[in-house]
Design a protein around this motif. Structure first.
Motif, PDB file in Angstrom:
ATOM      1  N   GLU A  27     -54.331  42.716 -42.399  1.00  0.00           N
ATOM      2  CA  GLU A  27     -55.063  43.893 -42.875  1.00  0.00           C
ATOM      3  C   GLU A  27     -56.525  43.835 -42.456  1.00  0.00           C
ATOM      4  O   GLU A  27     -57.109  44.855 -42.062  1.00  0.00           O
ATOM      5  N   ASP A  28     -57.131  42.651 -42.525  1.00  0.00           N
ATOM      6  CA  ASP A  28     -58.520  42.485 -42.087  1.00  0.00           C
ATOM      7  C   ASP A  28     -58.657  42.787 -40.596  1.00  0.00           C
ATOM      8  O   ASP A  28     -59.609  43.442 -40.163  1.00  0.00           O
ATOM      9  N   THR A  29     -57.683  42.299 -39.821  1.00  0.00           N
ATOM     10  CA  THR A  29     -57.717  42.527 -38.374  1.00  0.00           C
ATOM     11  C   THR A  29     -57.580  44.010 -38.042  1.00  0.00           C
ATOM     12  O   THR A  29     -58.320  44.546 -37.212  1.00  0.00           O
ATOM     13  N   VAL A  30     -56.633  44.672 -38.704  1.00  0.00           N
ATOM     14  CA  VAL A  30     -56.424  46.109 -38.471  1.00  0.00           C
ATOM     15  C   VAL A  30     -57.668  46.900 -38.844  1.00  0.00           C
ATOM     16  O   VAL A  30     -58.092  47.806 -38.111  1.00  0.00           O
ATOM     17  N   SER A  31     -58.252  46.554 -39.983  1.00  0.00           N
ATOM     18  CA  SER A  31     -59.469  47.248 -40.428  1.00  0.00           C
ATOM     19  C   SER A  31     -60.589  47.089 -39.411  1.00  0.00           C
ATOM     20  O   SER A  31     -61.302  48.052 -39.088  1.00  0.00           O
ATOM     21  N   ARG A  32     -60.742  45.868 -38.886  1.00  0.00           N
ATOM     22  CA  ARG A  32     -61.787  45.611 -37.894  1.00  0.00           C
ATOM     23  C   ARG A  32     -61.511  46.373 -36.603  1.00  0.00           C
ATOM     24  O   ARG A  32     -62.425  46.940 -35.995  1.00  0.00           O
ATOM     25  N   LEU A  33     -60.233  46.420 -36.187  1.00  0.00           N
ATOM     26  CA  LEU A  33     -59.877  47.132 -34.963  1.00  0.00           C
ATOM     27  C   LEU A  33     -60.105  48.638 -35.102  1.00  0.00           C
ATOM     28  O   LEU A  33     -60.534  49.305 -34.157  1.00  0.00           O
ATOM     29  N   VAL A  34     -59.808  49.168 -36.277  1.00  0.00           N
ATOM     30  CA  VAL A  34     -60.038  50.597 -36.519  1.00  0.00           C
ATOM     31  C   VAL A  34     -61.526  50.922 -36.401  1.00  0.00           C
ATOM     32  O   VAL A  34     -61.916  51.921 -35.785  1.00  0.00           O
ATOM     33  N   ASP A  36     -63.817  49.150 -34.757  1.00  0.00           N
ATOM     34  CA  ASP A  36     -64.224  48.967 -33.361  1.00  0.00           C
ATOM     35  C   ASP A  36     -63.785  50.153 -32.511  1.00  0.00           C
ATOM     36  O   ASP A  36     -64.532  50.628 -31.646  1.00  0.00           O
ATOM     37  N   ASN A  37     -62.573  50.632 -32.763  1.00  0.00           N
ATOM     38  CA  ASN A  37     -62.062  51.771 -32.006  1.00  0.00           C
ATOM     39  C   ASN A  37     -62.900  53.017 -32.269  1.00  0.00           C
ATOM     40  O   ASN A  37     -63.193  53.790 -31.343  1.00  0.00           O
ATOM     41  N   SER A  38     -63.290  53.205 -33.525  1.00  0.00           N
ATOM     42  CA  SER A  38     -64.123  54.353 -33.877  1.00  0.00           C
ATOM     43  C   SER A  38     -65.476  54.289 -33.165  1.00  0.00           C
ATOM     44  O   SER A  38     -65.976  55.297 -32.657  1.00  0.00           O
ATOM     45  N   LYS A  39     -66.061  53.086 -33.116  1.00  0.00           N
ATOM     46  CA  LYS A  39     -67.350  52.925 -32.432  1.00  0.00           C
ATOM     47  C   LYS A  39     -67.216  53.201 -30.937  1.00  0.00           C
ATOM     48  O   LYS A  39     -68.077  53.837 -30.328  1.00  0.00           O
ATOM     49  N   LEU A  40     -66.113  52.722 -30.339  1.00  0.00           N
ATOM     50  CA  LEU A  40     -65.893  52.943 -28.918  1.00  0.00           C
ATOM     51  C   LEU A  40     -65.705  54.421 -28.611  1.00  0.00           C
ATOM     52  O   LEU A  40     -66.218  54.937 -27.608  1.00  0.00           O
ATOM     53  N   ARG A  41     -64.964  55.120 -29.471  1.00  0.00           N
ATOM     54  CA  ARG A  41     -64.760  56.561 -29.276  1.00  0.00           C
ATOM     55  C   ARG A  41     -66.086  57.310 -29.374  1.00  0.00           C
ATOM     56  O   ARG A  41     -66.346  58.231 -28.592  1.00  0.00           O
ATOM     57  N   ASP A  42     -66.922  56.900 -30.333  1.00  0.00           N
ATOM     58  CA  ASP A  42     -68.239  57.543 -30.468  1.00  0.00           C
ATOM     59  C   ASP A  42     -69.083  57.305 -29.217  1.00  0.00           C
ATOM     60  O   ASP A  42     -69.783  58.210 -28.751  1.00  0.00           O
TER      61      ASP A  42
END
Length: 212
Positions: A27-34, A36-42
């Motif tokens: 869950e921690d990994t998924v939260s971190r990936l989400v 990171d993905n949001s920052k990359l999309r921005d």
């Protein structure tokens, strides 16, 4: 017998504890990936937005009017449409100009494809989009429209402010929508900036409902 059952129970408890720990880590990994993905999309949205910052999109210009020289045609079009009102004093320099999308099989029964042009001078782009005369634009007898060339995600974010913008306009409150999708409001000597539309609406409701 009890000793065997007790051992098995401890094994089960140990296994459940290990699975629980793995689930927490997952869950921690998924939260971190989400995140990171949001920052990359921005960041990608910001890069694409900046690559289009000098662009304007022109709608409703009949197909094939530009022939094979879109650059010269669009520059002349802008001067012809905006020169008389004083927005442009000469034909603007363009870096690129082209139609968007594939030519339809039957252009006579299809909506003309948008024309996209990149103005060399950002100030020309700003003068075109911020022209004081907001009357309708006509080119060779037909109505045309000129808009900023926005990426879809930014357009969607900016569209969410439409409701609160109408309310601010009705109240004669000064505001502007700035890059990429932030609402700037001037009220009672304060300058406020809103990113999520919900925060802007919440501020409007609390400010003007209390006034009643």
């Amino acid at each position: 017998m009890r000793s065997v059952q007790g051992g098995r129970l401890k094994d089960v408890e140990s296994g459940l504890s290990e699975y629980s720990n793995r689930l927490v880590r997952l869950e921690d990994t998924v939260s971190r990936l989400v995140k990171d993905n949001s920052k990359l999309r921005d960041k990608l949205d910001d890069l694409e937005f900046r690559s289009r910052r000098n662009n304007v999109r022109i709608l409703n210009v009949p197909e094939k009017m530009e022939l094979d020289v879109a650059l010269t045609f669009v520059s002349s079009l802008l001067l012809e449409v905006l020169g008389p009102s004083g927005v442009l004093s000469s034909a603007p320099k363009l870096d690129r100009a082209h139609r968007l999308g594939r030519l339809p099989d039957d252009p006579t029964n299809a909506r003309p494809r948008p024309l996209i042009c990149c103005l060399h001078d950002f100030q020309d782009r700003e003068r075109i989009l911020r022209r004081r005369d907001k009357s309708q634009l006509f080119f060779r007898g037909g109505k045309i429209f000129i808009f900023p060339d926005m990426i879809s995600s930014v357009s969607e974010k900016r569209a969410t402010f439409l409701g609160v913008k109408r309310q601010l306009y009705d109240r004669k409150v000064r505001f502007s929508l700035r890059h990429p999708a932030r609402l700037h409001v001037e009220h009672s000597g304060e300058r406020l900036v809103f990113d999520p539309v919900g925060e802007a609406q919440k501020w409007y409701d609390s400010t003007f409902q209390q006034a009643h």
